[in-house]
Design a protein around this motif. Structure first.
Motif, PDB file in Angstrom:
ATOM      1  N   TYR A 183       0.800  -1.225   0.187  1.00 26.00           N
ATOM      2  CA  TYR A 183      -0.059  -0.007   0.032  1.00 26.00           C
ATOM      3  C   TYR A 183       0.938   1.252  -0.140  1.00 26.00           C
ATOM      4  O   TYR A 183       0.416   2.481  -0.531  1.00 26.00           O
ATOM      5  CB  TYR A 183      -0.842  -0.058   1.330  1.00 26.00           C
ATOM      6  N   THR A 184       1.845   1.286   0.732  1.00 28.02           N
ATOM      7  CA  THR A 184       2.758   2.543   0.795  1.00 28.02           C
ATOM      8  C   THR A 184       3.926   2.500  -0.545  1.00 28.02           C
ATOM      9  O   THR A 184       4.682   1.436  -0.387  1.00 28.02           O
ATOM     10  CB  THR A 184       3.557   2.554   2.286  1.00 28.02           C
ATOM     11  N   SER A 214      -9.481   3.494  -4.875  1.00 28.18           N
ATOM     12  CA  SER A 214      -8.662   4.249  -3.660  1.00 28.18           C
ATOM     13  C   SER A 214      -9.250   5.251  -3.003  1.00 28.18           C
ATOM     14  O   SER A 214      -8.440   5.496  -1.809  1.00 28.18           O
ATOM     15  CB  SER A 214      -7.008   4.113  -3.973  1.00 28.18           C
ATOM     16  N   ALA A 216      -8.983   8.440  -3.915  1.00 31.34           N
ATOM     17  CA  ALA A 216      -7.936   9.422  -4.146  1.00 31.34           C
ATOM     18  C   ALA A 216      -8.217  10.739  -4.567  1.00 31.34           C
ATOM     19  O   ALA A 216      -7.328  11.722  -4.813  1.00 31.34           O
ATOM     20  CB  ALA A 216      -6.680   8.839  -5.040  1.00 31.34           C
ATOM     21  N   GLU A 219      -6.816  13.875  -2.648  1.00 34.85           N
ATOM     22  CA  GLU A 219      -5.262  14.057  -2.786  1.00 34.85           C
ATOM     23  C   GLU A 219      -4.956  14.321  -3.913  1.00 34.85           C
ATOM     24  O   GLU A 219      -3.995  15.237  -4.228  1.00 34.85           O
ATOM     25  CB  GLU A 219      -4.569  12.565  -2.412  1.00 34.85           C
ATOM     26  N   GLY A 316       2.021   1.049  -5.251  1.00 34.78           N
ATOM     27  CA  GLY A 316       1.287   1.403  -3.847  1.00 34.78           C
ATOM     28  C   GLY A 316       0.040   1.882  -4.203  1.00 34.78           C
ATOM     29  O   GLY A 316      -0.583   1.967  -5.443  1.00 34.78           O
ATOM     30  N   ASP A 317      -0.823   2.204  -3.167  1.00 34.37           N
ATOM     31  CA  ASP A 317      -2.190   2.454  -3.152  1.00 34.37           C
ATOM     32  C   ASP A 317      -2.052   3.960  -3.690  1.00 34.37           C
ATOM     33  O   ASP A 317      -1.417   4.842  -3.117  1.00 34.37           O
ATOM     34  CB  ASP A 317      -2.738   2.251  -1.609  1.00 34.37           C
ATOM     35  N   ARG A 319      -4.090   6.614  -3.440  1.00 40.09           N
ATOM     36  CA  ARG A 319      -4.033   7.598  -2.263  1.00 40.09           C
ATOM     37  C   ARG A 319      -3.133   7.963  -1.447  1.00 40.09           C
ATOM     38  O   ARG A 319      -2.716   9.038  -1.303  1.00 40.09           O
ATOM     39  CB  ARG A 319      -5.665   7.261  -1.663  1.00 40.09           C
ATOM     40  N   ARG A 320      -2.509   6.825  -1.210  1.00 41.58           N
ATOM     41  CA  ARG A 320      -1.473   6.854   0.056  1.00 41.58           C
ATOM     42  C   ARG A 320      -0.086   7.408  -0.822  1.00 41.58           C
ATOM     43  O   ARG A 320       0.419   8.232  -0.048  1.00 41.58           O
ATOM     44  CB  ARG A 320      -1.131   5.563   0.521  1.00 41.58           C
ATOM     45  N   LYS A 323      -0.744  11.171  -1.050  1.00 38.12           N
ATOM     46  CA  LYS A 323      -0.432  11.561   0.042  1.00 38.12           C
ATOM     47  C   LYS A 323       0.800  11.934   0.627  1.00 38.12           C
ATOM     48  O   LYS A 323       1.375  13.027   0.856  1.00 38.12           O
ATOM     49  CB  LYS A 323      -1.273  10.947   1.097  1.00 38.12           C
ATOM     50  N   ASP A 324       1.488  10.986   0.145  1.00 38.68           N
ATOM     51  CA  ASP A 324       3.111  11.105   0.497  1.00 38.68           C
ATOM     52  C   ASP A 324       3.689  12.013  -0.410  1.00 38.68           C
ATOM     53  O   ASP A 324       4.750  12.898   0.042  1.00 38.68           O
ATOM     54  CB  ASP A 324       3.552   9.720   0.367  1.00 38.68           C
TER      55      ASP A 324
END
Lengths: 554, 159
Positions: A183-184, A214, A216, A219, A316-317, A319-320, A323-324
């Motif tokens: 995910y990350t 996801s 997203a 984001e 990765g996901d 959305r995550r 976000k990162d």
């Protein structure tokens, strides 16, 4: 406890509220327990309708859709719906009855190896051979369907398993040793992407269904607010970024906007976000985005480098990862690029001939206007689908539900039913063609008997329009098999099903008819007699570069 | 180029069909396949030999797709890596009084075991890496090979 009763216990613990389906001999035991459970059951009139309705429910709500059918033909009728969900990565659990375990493999009545048949069109599937394994399998099925890259999971339950007694209960957790989606995103890769964004002078975001799956949208808006990078979406992602935004380029690809395709072709950084470089997007793949460095964010490692080279892969996901990325990203110098794009947007707008017969594009624009852009739109497949994608302005995710990957005619009406169940307070419109509506028109009964006030707008041109368009353009107007002589009287048909029916033959009747339909308390069908040979423009012929767009008007 | 892929899978029915379907659905031919339980009876190991048809991207996809299967626990490509591989073959060779001693001499040199002898044939068991097996096959062909059975390659990583 009996397997059949345990089945409902498991579903309730999983939070399932509604199930679409059709009974039969091999699932009688499950249906026998239906009234003892709080789960709402929607009886469709064909198993394919049940699968599409579960899919529409999942797309509209973001939850896992559930459908059920009996063994043999019940299962095979689900197949198209399962394949549709698989191609678009839609979370769904399909249950089928199976002949008793002692008879499996003996060509028993209504026996089909549905696990074998659906193996290549499910994320995973199960044949339950021991009632004690039933709860664990159901837990795994929901877990798999709704995590990682989502998709349909099928669980085949033989009749004797439904009847068998067990003391097992529903587990809290599924543990599958070979399944651990990432995910990350890797921080180094995200840093590289941020660096590329800072350096790029002509970046573009190409956003697909993974961004919807996801969640997203927010984001993505933040990323664009920070960087002003223009956004084009695939059919699967319409609405994930508001098309009212000045940097929105609408849809790209075969029937995408000219400005989206030009932007892709001139970009120096292409950021694919939860998209998979489908052939309807890329056209001739070797000429796709020739100057661009390609970054690709996707939860499924098999999507990366499948069709195109990728310079910055990020597993990765979405959305995550976004976000990162948003924590470190800085805008590049893209002023001239944005100016160029706004010039393209001015110069090559989506347009159509407005004189004469009713134009389908006008109908869609009016639907948009009269629903304030707040409706959930489902589509069938073909010209109706492309016009619905082009001429309704989408601003929220999960408001455009369409069979993108498989291109399943007959999807729209049952999907609208599923969406209406998920969102009872919203207007749900199925934009249909006179061809594809007939593939699942029996579901009008489902809408009527369950008081689901879906609106069906048939763009009736008397042709299988998209195929006819190809025949006109590339097959010397040989309209073989595409002239729909003998269409039924759709208004009378709707009325026979207990729905409302309205016919519209002139442009001035379009708005009043829509007004009437929106006020109508139940399901209603509007038969719009549109310009018979209207085409979808622009168009990139199959297999050529997306720079080479044909257009009927420009 | 041929690749040797070692795949740890859950020992459940239908897993072989999933793995085979992954290859057949993409039109790839499996050169050889050997499956057996590991020390943990819940886990099996498959050793698959497959030709990449000149495209390393195909192998990358195959590996990723294998990993994507829910029942697959681990995938390793042994090609060019530190691994030992073996294959076992049983071969039935025609014999006459004139050729028998020469065949048995070849068998001795290659450390093949004679597992059955009859008036007109001999069955040899040979274990080894691909090169050795190909070498002895070359030598035996001219005597007339009545039947050949191969286990398919198995491989293990070096410690």
């Amino acid at each position: 406890m009996k397997g059949a009763k345990l089945f409902f216990d498991c579903l309730v613990k999983e939070g399932v509220e509604v199930m679409f389906g059709y009974p039969g001999g091999a699932v009688i035991d499950i249906f026998d327990e239906l009234d003892n459970s709080p789960i709402r059951f929607i009886l469709t009139r064909h198993e394919q309708g049940a699968a599409h309705a579960a899919d529409g429910y999942a797309r509209a709500s973001g939850k896992v859709g559930v459908c059920i059918a009996t063994s043999g033909p019940g299962g095979t009728n689900l197949v198209t719906g399962i394949a549709t969900a698989y191609m678009d990565s839609i979370p769904m659990v399909a249950f089928t009855g199976q002949v008793p375990t002692s008879m499996i493999g003996n060509d028993a009545f209504q026996e089909a190896d549905i696990v074998g048949i659906t193996r290549p069109i499910t994320k995973h599937n199960y044949l339950v051979t021991d009632v004690n394994e039933l709860p664990g399998i159901i837990k795994e099925a929901f877990f798999l369907a709704g995590t990682g890259r989502c998709g349909p999971v099928l669980v085949d339950i033989p009749k004797d398993i439904q009847q068998a007694q067990t003391s097992m209960t529903y587990p809290n957790k599924a543990e599958i040793p070979g399944y651990s989606p990432v995910y990350t995103g890797h921080p180094k890769q995200i840093e590289q992407l941020a660096k590329a964004i800072k350096q790029a002078s002509r970046p573009i975001l190409y956003v697909g269904g993974g961004a919807v799956a996801s969640g997203a949208a927010e984001e993505l808006r933040k990323l664009v607010a920070k960087t002003s990078i223009p956004v084009t979406t695939t059919l699967m992602a319409l609405g994930v970024f508001p098309e009212t935004d000045p940097v929105s380029l609408g849809m790209l690809g075969m029937h995408g906007t000219k400005y989206a395709n030009y932007a892709i072709m001139d970009s120096d950084l292409l950021i694919a976000v939860g998209a998979r470089f489908d052939d309807r997007i890329t056209g001739k793949i070797s000429e796709f985005a020739p100057h661009a460095k390609v970054a690709h964010i996707d939860i499924d490692p098999t999507s990366l480098k499948k069709n195109v080279r990728v310079d910055i892969p990020v597993v990765g996901d979405v959305r995550r990862v976004l976000k990162d990325l948003n924590k470190i990203v800085k805008p590049g110098q893209i002023g001239p690029w944005l100016k160029q794009i706004s010039q393209w947007k001015k110069k090559f707008p989506l347009t159509y001939e407005s004189k004469g017969d009713i134009r389908p594009q006008y109908v869609i624009e009016q639907i948009h206007k009269m629903t304030g852009g707040r409706a959930i739109i489902t589509t069938e497949v073909g010209q109706n689908q492309m016009w619905a994608a082009q001429f309704y302005t989408y601003t929220e995710p999960r408001t455009f539900l369409s069979s993108g990957g498989l291109g399943t005619m007959g999807y729209g009406l049952p999907a609208a039913i599923g969406a209406q169940v998920a969102c009872p307070d919203r207007v749900v419109f199925d934009i249909a063609g006179d061809g594809s509506i007939q593939m699942n028109i029996q579901e009008l009964t489902t809408a009527v008997t369950n008081s689901l006030p879906v609106k069906v707008a048939i763009l009736n041109n008397g042709y299988l329009g998209m195929v006819r368009q190809w025949q006109e353009l590339f097959y010397k107007k040989n309209y073989a098999g595409t002239v729909l002589v003998g269409n039924p009287d759709f208004v009378k048909l709707a009325e026979a099903y207990g729905a409302g029916g309205i016919r519209v033959t002139e442009k001035k009747e379009v708005v009043p008819a829509l007004k009437k339909a929106l006020k109508y308390p139940g399901p209603v069908l509007i038969d719009f007699r549109i310009a018979p040979e209207e085409n979808v423009w622009p168009m990139v012929p199959a297999g050529v570069s997306i720079r080479q767009m044909m257009s009927g008007l420009a | 180029m041929r690749h040797t892929i070692s795949v740890l899978v859950e020992n459940k029915f239908g897993v072989l069909a999933r793995v085979a379907g992954l290859f057949s659905g993409r039109g790839f031919n499996i050169t050889s396949l050997a499956v057996g339980e590991t020390m943990d009876p819940a886990i099996s190991r498959m050793t698959i030999v497959v030709d990449d048809q000149g495209s390393p991207q195909i192998m990358e996809q195959v590996e990723k797709q294998l990993n994507k299967l829910i029942n697959v626990i681990k995938v390793q490509d042994f090609t060019g890596g530190e691994s030992v591989d073996r294959e076992l073959i049983l071969i039935k060779v025609k014999t006459t009084t004139n050729t028998r001693s020469e065949i048995l001499e070849i068998a001795r040199i290659f450390r093949a075991r004679v597992v059955d002898v009859s008036l007109h044939s001999v069955v040899l068991e040979i274990t080894g890496a691909v090169d050795k097996i190909n070498a002895i096959l070359n030598l035996l062909t001219r005597f007339g090979v009545k039947e050949l059975v191969r286990t398919g390659k198995i491989a293990i990583a070096r410690s």
